[in-house]
Design an enzyme around this catalytic site. Structure first.
Site, PDB file in Angstrom:
ATOM      1  N   LYS A  39      -1.132 -23.328  -1.422  1.00  0.00           N
ATOM      2  CA  LYS A  39      -1.816 -24.581  -1.071  1.00  0.00           C
ATOM      3  C   LYS A  39      -1.194 -25.262   0.149  1.00  0.00           C
ATOM      4  CE  LYS A  39      -4.874 -25.260  -4.528  1.00  0.00           C
ATOM      5  NZ  LYS A  39      -6.301 -25.592  -4.325  1.00  0.00           N
TER       6      LYS A  39
ATOM      7  N   THR B 253      -5.075 -37.771  -1.744  1.00  0.00           N
ATOM      8  CA  THR B 253      -5.764 -36.746  -2.530  1.00  0.00           C
ATOM      9  C   THR B 253      -5.523 -37.007  -4.006  1.00  0.00           C
ATOM     10  OG1 THR B 253      -6.241 -34.371  -2.638  1.00  0.00           O
ATOM     11  CG2 THR B 253      -3.909 -35.013  -2.713  1.00  0.00           C
TER      12      THR B 253
ATOM     13  N   SER C 150      -2.591 -33.286  -9.736  1.00  0.00           N
ATOM     14  CA  SER C 150      -1.248 -33.335 -10.313  1.00  0.00           C
ATOM     15  C   SER C 150      -0.530 -32.016 -10.079  1.00  0.00           C
ATOM     16  CB  SER C 150      -1.333 -33.605 -11.814  1.00  0.00           C
ATOM     17  OG  SER C 150      -2.079 -32.571 -12.428  1.00  0.00           O
TER      18      SER C 150
ATOM     19  N   ASN D 272      -0.565 -28.061  -7.671  1.00  0.00           N
ATOM     20  CA  ASN D 272      -0.095 -27.472  -6.432  1.00  0.00           C
ATOM     21  C   ASN D 272      -0.644 -28.172  -5.190  1.00  0.00           C
ATOM     22  OD1 ASN D 272       1.443 -25.567  -7.792  1.00  0.00           O
ATOM     23  ND2 ASN D 272      -0.201 -24.044  -7.861  1.00  0.00           N
TER      24      ASN D 272
ATOM     25  N   ASP E 152      -7.874  -1.428   1.441  1.00  0.00           N
ATOM     26  CA  ASP E 152      -9.252  -1.210   1.002  1.00  0.00           C
ATOM     27  C   ASP E 152      -9.831  -2.422   0.292  1.00  0.00           C
ATOM     28  OD1 ASP E 152      -9.369   1.637   1.719  1.00  0.00           O
ATOM     29  OD2 ASP E 152      -7.836   1.833   0.162  1.00  0.00           O
TER      30      ASP E 152
ATOM     31  N   GLY F 229     -11.690 -23.299  -7.114  1.00  0.00           N
ATOM     32  CA  GLY F 229     -12.752 -23.940  -6.335  1.00  0.00           C
ATOM     33  C   GLY F 229     -13.260 -23.058  -5.218  1.00  0.00           C
TER      34      GLY F 229
ATOM     35  N   ASN G 269       4.705 -21.853  -9.571  1.00  0.00           N
ATOM     36  CA  ASN G 269       5.120 -23.086 -10.236  1.00  0.00           C
ATOM     37  C   ASN G 269       4.856 -22.998 -11.733  1.00  0.00           C
ATOM     38  OD1 ASN G 269       6.054 -24.210  -7.859  1.00  0.00           O
ATOM     39  ND2 ASN G 269       4.038 -25.004  -7.324  1.00  0.00           N
TER      40      ASN G 269
END
Lengths: 329, 329
Positions: A54, A77, A80, A82, A174, A182, A314
């Site tokens: 992210k 933003t 909570s 990443n 390949d 999202g 995380n």
């Protein structure tokens, strides 16, 4: 925000965020290749700044906001997880003020990680609408620009830099397996991969219950509204519906066949990564690992060189899922 | 077996084992540097073949046995841990038969790992003398050569290749921190580092209770006999006494100041590695991490660029010590 995204945007993003994000290593592992019966190339975004991919999209989007408006009053933003950490980090790197809206009850380590990057932490009720409303209100009151976690072309271009680096390192892949939520990472990678390689196919890897494949096959948003979260241990990929910007890109550039992975399968993939590769990864990464090792042979046995995106690392080390769930492998 | 060890042996070992062991990556991490207030370079032997640095020494010693005697009837060792797996792997790579003596009650995963490399597993009573006796009997009956885990110059030269690679990658290191047990790795690294660099000091990192420092300061084996194991969670470094070959080398080439690390401190170092670097390491590696981050400033604040040997990554993922011991950080 840009109006679409192509390889030129990804290349520009790569240069823009250089020095602020890591060019993460690509690991290979004989034991994993033997299990998968093909060559696997693991892109270690778990080792990325802030512990997940992210940071790439957030840096690209936040840095671009500042390029476009040097007097930008900051960014905001709601996340909570990443993305929240990533935007806080990007804002700190750009020298911009930042607010991150998180639901009350967010675990302290996650709050601390965001605060360590110097962002203001703003609490809201633990509902999707409360998060959005609070975020909009801050944007309205302060002029801070909202950085959406995926439905933003600058974010998408930033995530595309994963493919840029991976295909520079391993040009003849390949296929690439990408955990999807999202759709920001999947669309960025698919856009870049399709332009960089004539043969590299990009496969989404979803948590079971997302039901992405029928949507991609029909190119229609068949999900039932209102938008919901999927019940999965992979907290980084719980959003069911792709974004309105990401969905058309994924339809156009990614494969419509989707790997669907249960929690137990993700845990197995996660544990394989800890055990065989000595890499700490979160459950979403485990989904891609499991698919590469076990599912490719059923869904598409042809790829011989396959990229696997270890999207983040995380994890709550006090509650590793194979211990807390008492599953045994 | 050779009669001593120098940089030429290390260089020869490096060439001999190439292709059979990994040239492991060296990781850096801003978060760790910030904690340590200096630049740290982590040599990731946790990602080595068989999950620990032991593959290096075992390959060098086993391959040399075969070079010296192409009709060598095989090799044998006693170890339920990293050295057992390493010798089994080396023998398989050399195409030699191999027996590994392990105490009854050794956990199944460890037995399976040894068997997967094709070695014969031989059980004995869980005492030090029973292990040694069984090993000698097999050697006598079959002609298989005993590969000692540390008191063997070929093993020492093999472990020295860690320093060879690390100082090639980071030539201006001021110090290297090395977890110590029998002293094979420490002596190999110290021999190589002293000849490759005029300024690089090699510090042993011991589990608390080993009492190495007075021995090194007086250059005398002050340990009380019979030899004992130290009560520590770091099962890879439980041997108290250094070997009769390794001790003089460590006295001559390593620093006499020793980092002494408690179990709780090792666990903290281990957890730091999981959390900040996303690397799965065993407790012995955690000892070096803890020392680099917390102890250097007291013992020797001068080094600015420090190598840290992450010696292995073979941990029981079902019983991570910060969970099973209920310590909290």
């Amino acid at each position: 925000m840009s109006t679409s995204v192509g390889l030129a945007d990804v290349r520009a993003a790569y240069k823009r965020i250089q020095g602020y994000v890591h060019r993460t290593p690509v690991f290979t592992c004989h034991a994993m290749d033997a299990l998968a019966k093909r060559k696997l190339y693991f892109k270690a975004e778990n080792m990325q700044k802030t512990g997940s991919f992210k940071a790439r999209g957030a840096c690209n989007a936040v840095f671009l906001e500042k390029e476009r408006n040097p007097d930008c009053p900051g960014v905001v933003t709601h996340s909570s997880g990443n993305h929240g950490q990533a935007v806080a980090y990007a804002a700190k790197s750009a020298g911009l003020p930042c607010s991150v809206v998180v639901p009350r009850g967010t675990p302290k380590p996650k709050c601390n990680a965001i605060k360590e990057y110097g962002a203001d932490l703003v609490f809201c009720d633990p509902t999707f609408t409360s998060r959005k409303d609070k975020c909009s209100k801050i944007a309205f009151d302060t002029g801070r620009v909202i950085i959406h976690p995926f439905d933003n072309y600058d974010v998408i271009a930033g995530q595309g830099t994963i493919a840029w680096e991976l295909l520079e390192d391993v040009p003849d892949l390949d296929a690439i397996l990408v955990p999807i939520s999202g759709g920001g990472m999947t669309s960025g990678i698919a856009v870049a991969a399709r332009e960089m390689s004539s043969k590299c196919r990009v496969y989404p890897v979803e948590p079971f219950g997302k039901e992405l494949q029928p949507c991609l096959e029909s190119k229609e948003r068949l999900w039932r509204n209102p938008p919901k979260f999927i019940d999965t241990i992979a907290d980084a990929i719980r959003t069911q519906q792709l974004g309105f910007l990401t969905f058309p890109l994924v339809c156009e550039y990614a494969e419509s066949k989707v790997f669907s992975v249960t929690d137990d399968q993700m845990i197995e993939g996660m544990r394989l990564s800890f055990e065989r590769m000595k890499l700490v990864v979160e459950a979403a990464s485990g989904a891609a690992v499991y698919s590469a090792v076990h599912s490719l042979k059923e869904l598409d046995p042809s790829p011989t060189k396959v990229g696997v995106i270890l999207c983040g690392g995380n994890v709550d080390l006090d509650h590793l899922p194979w211990i807390s769930r008492k599953t045994s492998y």
